[in-house]
Design a protein around this motif. Structure first.
Motif, PDB file in Angstrom:
ATOM      1  N   LEU B 287      17.124 -24.897 -24.304  1.00 16.41           N
ATOM      2  CA  LEU B 287      18.109 -24.553 -23.276  1.00 16.41           C
ATOM      3  C   LEU B 287      19.422 -25.295 -23.527  1.00 16.41           C
ATOM      4  O   LEU B 287      20.507 -24.707 -23.487  1.00 16.41           O
ATOM      5  N   LEU B 288      19.320 -26.591 -23.777  1.00 16.96           N
ATOM      6  CA  LEU B 288      20.531 -27.399 -23.996  1.00 16.96           C
ATOM      7  C   LEU B 288      21.324 -26.871 -25.188  1.00 16.96           C
ATOM      8  O   LEU B 288      22.556 -26.761 -25.132  1.00 16.96           O
ATOM      9  N   PHE B 289      20.624 -26.541 -26.277  1.00 18.61           N
ATOM     10  CA  PHE B 289      21.342 -26.148 -27.491  1.00 18.61           C
ATOM     11  C   PHE B 289      21.920 -24.738 -27.378  1.00 18.61           C
ATOM     12  O   PHE B 289      22.995 -24.465 -27.905  1.00 18.61           O
ATOM     13  N   LEU B 290      21.191 -23.822 -26.707  1.00 20.98           N
ATOM     14  CA  LEU B 290      21.767 -22.492 -26.484  1.00 20.98           C
ATOM     15  C   LEU B 290      23.078 -22.604 -25.709  1.00 20.98           C
ATOM     16  O   LEU B 290      24.056 -21.911 -25.994  1.00 20.98           O
ATOM     17  N   GLU B 291      23.097 -23.513 -24.728  1.00 25.67           N
ATOM     18  CA  GLU B 291      24.314 -23.714 -23.935  1.00 25.67           C
ATOM     19  C   GLU B 291      25.395 -24.411 -24.763  1.00 25.67           C
ATOM     20  O   GLU B 291      26.536 -23.954 -24.836  1.00 25.67           O
ATOM     21  N   CYS B 296      25.224 -19.234 -24.271  1.00 24.41           N
ATOM     22  CA  CYS B 296      25.329 -18.926 -22.850  1.00 24.41           C
ATOM     23  C   CYS B 296      26.098 -20.062 -22.203  1.00 24.41           C
ATOM     24  O   CYS B 296      26.336 -21.095 -22.829  1.00 24.41           O
ATOM     25  N   ALA B 297      26.490 -19.877 -20.956  1.00 23.94           N
ATOM     26  CA  ALA B 297      27.283 -20.896 -20.272  1.00 23.94           C
ATOM     27  C   ALA B 297      26.407 -22.096 -19.903  1.00 23.94           C
ATOM     28  O   ALA B 297      25.186 -21.981 -19.805  1.00 23.94           O
ATOM     29  N   GLU B 300      23.054 -22.110 -17.706  1.00 28.02           N
ATOM     30  CA  GLU B 300      22.429 -20.783 -17.651  1.00 28.02           C
ATOM     31  C   GLU B 300      21.312 -20.593 -18.672  1.00 28.02           C
ATOM     32  O   GLU B 300      20.779 -19.495 -18.826  1.00 28.02           O
ATOM     33  N   GLY B 301      20.959 -21.672 -19.380  1.00 31.81           N
ATOM     34  CA  GLY B 301      19.939 -21.560 -20.420  1.00 31.81           C
ATOM     35  C   GLY B 301      18.605 -21.060 -19.894  1.00 31.81           C
ATOM     36  O   GLY B 301      17.922 -20.270 -20.558  1.00 31.81           O
ATOM     37  N   GLY B 302      18.228 -21.517 -18.696  1.00 29.15           N
ATOM     38  CA  GLY B 302      16.934 -21.118 -18.130  1.00 29.15           C
ATOM     39  C   GLY B 302      16.851 -19.621 -17.912  1.00 29.15           C
ATOM     40  O   GLY B 302      15.886 -18.957 -18.320  1.00 29.15           O
ATOM     41  N   ALA B 303      17.883 -19.066 -17.299  1.00 24.10           N
ATOM     42  CA  ALA B 303      17.905 -17.614 -17.066  1.00 24.10           C
ATOM     43  C   ALA B 303      18.002 -16.876 -18.393  1.00 24.10           C
ATOM     44  O   ALA B 303      17.399 -15.805 -18.578  1.00 24.10           O
ATOM     45  N   PHE B 304      18.736 -17.457 -19.335  1.00 24.64           N
ATOM     46  CA  PHE B 304      18.973 -16.792 -20.631  1.00 24.64           C
ATOM     47  C   PHE B 304      17.682 -16.531 -21.393  1.00 24.64           C
ATOM     48  O   PHE B 304      17.518 -15.491 -22.019  1.00 24.64           O
ATOM     49  N   VAL B 305      16.751 -17.510 -21.364  1.00 28.06           N
ATOM     50  CA  VAL B 305      15.521 -17.365 -22.163  1.00 28.06           C
ATOM     51  C   VAL B 305      14.444 -16.548 -21.453  1.00 28.06           C
ATOM     52  O   VAL B 305      13.394 -16.273 -22.027  1.00 28.06           O
ATOM     53  N   SER B 306      14.709 -16.158 -20.210  1.00 26.96           N
ATOM     54  CA  SER B 306      13.727 -15.359 -19.474  1.00 26.96           C
ATOM     55  C   SER B 306      13.731 -13.932 -20.008  1.00 26.96           C
ATOM     56  O   SER B 306      14.625 -13.537 -20.746  1.00 26.96           O
ATOM     57  N   ASP B 307      12.722 -13.188 -19.638  1.00 25.06           N
ATOM     58  CA  ASP B 307      12.606 -11.769 -20.025  1.00 25.06           C
ATOM     59  C   ASP B 307      12.527 -11.567 -21.534  1.00 25.06           C
ATOM     60  O   ASP B 307      12.974 -10.547 -22.053  1.00 25.06           O
TER      61      ASP B 307
END
Lengths: 122, 383
Positions: B287-291, B296-297, B300-307
């Motif tokens: 999550l930290l690195f995606l942000e 992603c902003a 928002e990492g948590g929502a980003f990796v969902s689905d």
């Protein structure tokens, strides 16, 4: 240079006396933790010990789990009133009840023959 | 903007050895095996190597040790000690040395027998006494503190963290090298043994053996010895602290800085990247690195990796080998993050190959979110 500071040794000696002391950089006015012989970021050596109020706020928290029946214990990061952050343990609450934002105050104990500062909820 | 030699060097060989369990091997034997395999892929031998980059768990002079072991006299040896980020820093330094003509063939290798030798994560990192007296179970507790802070500031949930582990396991099932292939459910992750709240054992990387190696040359030579070299377009490192209590902001890592510099060197943006390797020592890392790398902003990492977004079939393939969570984690996972990105660029990822990979990013992490290093690889079309 007269009496160059021995930051780690002097910090521990103060702690043995039940005092949480911070090094303040007189150039920036900022306190640091952990104590260093130069101020982080600036390299200033114009340093002075000041006594912390012992007041702080929990910045983050975890419960370290152990193999049952040994209970889990708290590890927190505490933002001190003077600015710096330190790792410590919050006591007087169940580990799971220590929350981010909790106001705390310092207390001094001996553990494994080492002087230690822990924090109690306010 | 710096003068990093964009696409002037390339990886021409990459190999792993003994992922999972490698009973009976010492760490240097594993590193030496991986090195020879990577060289073979490029049609080279140890006698061709004139720059040696290595980092063995408990050998502070391992650069010299491996030179002796191989019986070579390299012009340059390196023993970078930035933990899991060391192999990206070693590629960065190898690129500079190759470009300067100081060396012609750089071998970067790593090996650890931590699982079969001790069963524990081997980390030579010592923390200052100001932390160890409170007995954090490091490195887990440091990352747990970051995870709690992320949850507090952004409402991130344990279920969202778990999605990272579930996605990694789905990728692992496509990779015969991956150590963990079994089914994993959301409930498995959430109900498994808590190690340091909020991280359970399934939020934590594996403890395995493993070795990996990469061979780098200048681009002109690379084209002669490799059909699809992985050109190094950018490589940059940054650090903000060693112990977690000295990290300025537990939800913002130095990947913000290393990533920005690597993108600038490569002349690309996050949106251009086809496939990602992110050092997933713990679920929170992803999550930290995606942000921090701009996918992603912040928050928002948590929502980003969902689905299933980062799982097989999702919009953004992340850790296609199964990552440190499900493929392997022999103490320093960075090498394996690089190798998977390189295999994707070279088209060697078999069942998990992403189609038309031109740009792959590998982001690596060392210490307690302390050292961050980002590498960007490109196919020949990006040169």
């Amino acid at each position: 240079m007269s009496n160059p500071i021995q930051a780690e040794k002097e910090y521990r000696e103060y702690l043995e006396q039940g005092r949480l002391m911070l090094l303040r950089d007189n150039e920036s006015g900022k306190c640091m933790f952990y104590p260093r012989v130069v101020a982080p970021g600036t390299g200033s050596t114009d340093l002075e010990w000041v006594e912390a109020s012992g007041k702080g706020t929990v910045y983050s928290v975890t419960t370290v789990r152990q193999r049952p029946p040994s209970p889990g214990y708290n590890v927190s990061l505490i933002d001190l009133e003077e600015g710096p952050r330190m790792m410590a343990r919050v006591e007087g609450l169940a580990p799971d009840d220590v929350k981010i934002g909790q106001k705390v105050t310092a207390r001094f104990i001996q553990e494994d023959d080492v002087a230690l500062v822990v924090f109690d909820p306010v | 903007m710096d003068n990093f030699p964009r696409a002037k060097t390339a990886v021409v060989g990459a190999a792993t050895f003994g992922l999972g369990e490698a009973h009976g091997y010492s760490s240097i034997e594993m590193a030496a095996h991986a090195g020879v395999e990577a060289l073979k892929m490029a049609g080279l031998r140890t006698s061709d190597v004139d720059a040696l980059f290595i980092c063995l768990p408990f050998d502070a002079m391992s650069g010299i040790s491996l030179a002796e072991y191989y019986g070579i006299h390299p012009k340059l040896t390196d023993n970078n000690r930035t933990g899991g980020s060391s192999s990206v820093s070693q590629m960065e330094h190898a690129a500079l040395a190759l470009e300067a003509g100081i060396c012609d063939v750089a071998l970067i290798t790593y090996g650890s027998n931590q699982r079969s030798a001790t069963g524990k994560l081997q980390t030579p990192v010592g923390l200052g006494g100001v932390e160890s007296v409170y007995k954090p179970r490091n490195p887990v507790s440091s990352y747990a503190l970051a995870a709690h802070r992320h949850m507090h500031e952004f409402g991130t949930t344990r279920e969202q963290l778990a999605q990272v582990a579930l996605s990694a396991r789905q990728w692992a099932k496509l990779n015969p090298e991956a150590f963990e292939q079994g089914d994993l459910t959301l409930d498995d992750v959430l109900s498994s043994r808590m190690v340091s709240d909020p991280l359970t054992v399934r939020d934590c990387c594996l403890i395995t053996d493993g070795a990996g190696a990469m061979v780098m040359t200048r681009a002109d030579k690379a084209r002669d010895i490799c059909k699809n070299p992985a050109y190094l377009l950018g490589a940059a490192a940054a650090t903000t602290h060693m112990s977690i209590s000295s990290m300025p902001d537990l939800t913002r890592t130095a990947a913000i800085e290393s990533g920005a510099r690597a993108y600038a060197q490569a002349g690309v943006r996050a949106a251009d990247i086809d496939v990602l390797s992110l050092y997933d020592a713990f679920t929170i890392n992803v999550l930290l690195f995606l942000e921090d790398l701009g996918f992603c902003a912040k928050g928002e990492g948590g929502a980003f990796v969902s689905d299933g977004r980062i799982a097989p079939g999702g919009q953004l393939p992340v850790n296609t080998n199964g990552g440190g969570l499900s493929c392997c984690h022999p103490g320093q996972y960075g090498m394996f993050a690089n190798i998977e990105a390189i295999r994707q660029v070279m088209g060697l990822a078999d069942k998990r190959q992403i189609s038309d990979v031109n740009l792959a990013l590998a982001h690596t992490n060392g210490g307690n979110l302390s050292s961050q290093a980002t590498a960007i690889f490109g196919s020949s079309s990006t040169v």
